[in-house]
Design a protein around this motif. Sequence first.
Motif, PDB file in Angstrom:
ATOM      1  N   LEU A  90       0.680  -1.299  -0.031  1.00 20.07           N
ATOM      2  CA  LEU A  90       0.176  -0.044   0.100  1.00 20.07           C
ATOM      3  C   LEU A  90       0.986   1.379  -0.064  1.00 20.07           C
ATOM      4  O   LEU A  90       0.199   2.484  -0.101  1.00 20.07           O
ATOM      5  CB  LEU A  90      -0.976  -0.154   1.195  1.00 20.07           C
ATOM      6  CG  LEU A  90      -1.861  -1.193   1.251  1.00 20.07           C
ATOM      7  CD1 LEU A  90      -2.800  -0.795   2.514  1.00 20.07           C
ATOM      8  CD2 LEU A  90      -2.892  -0.969  -0.070  1.00 20.07           C
ATOM      9  N   PRO A 259     -10.563   3.624  -3.110  1.00 21.62           N
ATOM     10  CA  PRO A 259      -8.955   3.442  -2.350  1.00 21.62           C
ATOM     11  C   PRO A 259      -7.619   3.772  -3.472  1.00 21.62           C
ATOM     12  O   PRO A 259      -6.812   4.779  -2.892  1.00 21.62           O
ATOM     13  CB  PRO A 259      -8.909   2.094  -2.214  1.00 21.62           C
ATOM     14  CG  PRO A 259     -10.334   1.642  -2.107  1.00 21.62           C
ATOM     15  CD  PRO A 259     -11.086   2.274  -2.981  1.00 21.62           C
ATOM     16  N   ARG A 263      -6.290   6.838  -1.226  1.00 21.00           N
ATOM     17  CA  ARG A 263      -5.491   6.346  -0.054  1.00 21.00           C
ATOM     18  C   ARG A 263      -4.169   7.258   0.132  1.00 21.00           C
ATOM     19  O   ARG A 263      -3.520   7.412  -0.866  1.00 21.00           O
ATOM     20  CB  ARG A 263      -4.843   4.739  -0.633  1.00 21.00           C
ATOM     21  CG  ARG A 263      -3.923   4.245   0.481  1.00 21.00           C
ATOM     22  CD  ARG A 263      -3.603   2.896  -0.145  1.00 21.00           C
ATOM     23  NE  ARG A 263      -3.366   2.714  -1.313  1.00 21.00           N
ATOM     24  CZ  ARG A 263      -2.228   3.059  -2.068  1.00 21.00           C
ATOM     25  NH1 ARG A 263      -1.172   3.471  -1.243  1.00 21.00           N
ATOM     26  NH2 ARG A 263      -1.999   2.757  -3.293  1.00 21.00           N
ATOM     27  N   SER A 269      -3.603   5.937   9.604  1.00 21.65           N
ATOM     28  CA  SER A 269      -4.886   6.444   9.030  1.00 21.65           C
ATOM     29  C   SER A 269      -5.164   7.653   9.469  1.00 21.65           C
ATOM     30  O   SER A 269      -4.508   8.183  10.603  1.00 21.65           O
ATOM     31  CB  SER A 269      -6.138   5.599   9.884  1.00 21.65           C
ATOM     32  OG  SER A 269      -7.138   6.260   9.759  1.00 21.65           O
ATOM     33  N   TRP A 285      -8.523  -0.131   9.286  1.00 20.54           N
ATOM     34  CA  TRP A 285      -8.385  -0.344   7.879  1.00 20.54           C
ATOM     35  C   TRP A 285      -9.707  -0.486   7.022  1.00 20.54           C
ATOM     36  O   TRP A 285      -9.897   0.274   6.312  1.00 20.54           O
ATOM     37  CB  TRP A 285      -7.553  -1.678   7.555  1.00 20.54           C
ATOM     38  CG  TRP A 285      -7.435  -2.002   6.132  1.00 20.54           C
ATOM     39  CD1 TRP A 285      -7.864  -3.210   5.699  1.00 20.54           C
ATOM     40  CD2 TRP A 285      -6.729  -1.221   5.252  1.00 20.54           C
ATOM     41  NE1 TRP A 285      -7.737  -3.190   4.071  1.00 20.54           N
ATOM     42  CE2 TRP A 285      -6.919  -2.056   3.865  1.00 20.54           C
ATOM     43  CE3 TRP A 285      -6.052  -0.197   5.023  1.00 20.54           C
ATOM     44  CZ2 TRP A 285      -6.481  -1.596   2.692  1.00 20.54           C
ATOM     45  CZ3 TRP A 285      -5.557   0.442   3.935  1.00 20.54           C
ATOM     46  CH2 TRP A 285      -5.815  -0.446   2.701  1.00 20.54           C
ATOM     47  N   VAL A 289     -11.157   2.317   4.376  1.00 18.91           N
ATOM     48  CA  VAL A 289     -11.434   1.658   2.900  1.00 18.91           C
ATOM     49  C   VAL A 289     -12.913   2.178   2.661  1.00 18.91           C
ATOM     50  O   VAL A 289     -13.193   2.612   1.648  1.00 18.91           O
ATOM     51  CB  VAL A 289     -11.193   0.280   2.666  1.00 18.91           C
ATOM     52  CG1 VAL A 289     -11.913   0.042   1.268  1.00 18.91           C
ATOM     53  CG2 VAL A 289      -9.831  -0.110   2.647  1.00 18.91           C
ATOM     54  N   GLN A 292     -13.220   5.642   1.709  1.00 20.10           N
ATOM     55  CA  GLN A 292     -12.800   6.150   0.490  1.00 20.10           C
ATOM     56  C   GLN A 292     -13.634   5.842  -0.592  1.00 20.10           C
ATOM     57  O   GLN A 292     -13.859   6.358  -1.505  1.00 20.10           O
ATOM     58  CB  GLN A 292     -11.378   5.554   0.327  1.00 20.10           C
ATOM     59  CG  GLN A 292     -10.234   5.829   1.380  1.00 20.10           C
ATOM     60  CD  GLN A 292      -9.129   4.833   1.509  1.00 20.10           C
ATOM     61  OE1 GLN A 292      -9.160   3.761   0.758  1.00 20.10           O
ATOM     62  NE2 GLN A 292      -8.115   5.278   2.235  1.00 20.10           N
TER      63      GLN A 292
END
Length: 321
Positions: A90, A259, A263, A269, A285, A289, A292
């Motif tokens: 990521l 995402p 992201r 976060s 998490w 997501v 987003q």
Amino acid sequence: MGETCTEELILDQTSSQFTSSCSLEDEGDTGPRKPPGTGARLWGKVRSTLLRQKLDPQALQSKDWQRTVITMNGIEVKLSMKFTSREFSLKRMPSRKQSGVFGVKISVVTKRERSKVPLIVKQCVEEIERRGMEEVGIYRVSGVATDIQALKGAFDANNKDVSVMMSEMDVNAIAGTLKLYFRELPEPLFTDDLYPNFAGGIALSDSVAKESCMLNLLLSLPEPNLVTFLFLLDHLKRIADNESVNKMSFHNLATVFGPTLLRPSEKDSKIPSNATQPITMNDSWSLEVMSQVQVLLYFLQVEGIPTPDSKRQSILFSTEV
């Protein structure tokens, strides 16, 4: 007899999907060809076999690749598996080579190209709209990884034959290349600075306050980011117009692209939390997501995006991008 399929898989901790590339090599079988469904059934067997295995991330991380073989109906699949941790997969990695387009700030690319929207975005969108609007699962179905990497290399090298390459590739590889471009931006299209504000705005319960907040935040994006997003947004809406055929609704598109576009660069976060109880890393998490996805879904569903001044209006609605 039969065929051999060599498959490379990168197991990403963030989802149950696999990044894969597969090529079938005919070993001289002159008999009748297998029905079209054979490949799909074989891949289903490969996938179910992998999902049944209890993969140990620590064991996988200690090796470069793990290899196995799966056979069915005279077809042999050789698998190479590699685990990628969430933290690594990521992380947005800026490119050391600023002459390309992948991993390079969008403002740098548009300035170099003297364009309002990066050429890679325009070319991928144009090719997808030419022959992929009715492709079932467009943007959701993975393209062949080797094709995507070939296109990435061509765009980075400013290969003049990239249009010819795209015309000869499966449209899912082109869709995968476009997603990869946004995923590898060193900073998300919605920017790191504004990301927590978008996350906070989408959580507002008052619809009027939410609309005012979200639209003002959108128009606060840097010009290349804003124009590129609106160009992509129009494209995604046209994709959704064919939902009855391609099965890609606003929600499906938001799930795929949310995402990717939002992201943040940092792994921690930035979503504000009003929870009174501590939440686990996985819960955090998942919430991030979901936020987003909801942000992009909101903009896909909004009817019109006003502009605060004539200068910006001339930029946004110019036919030349």
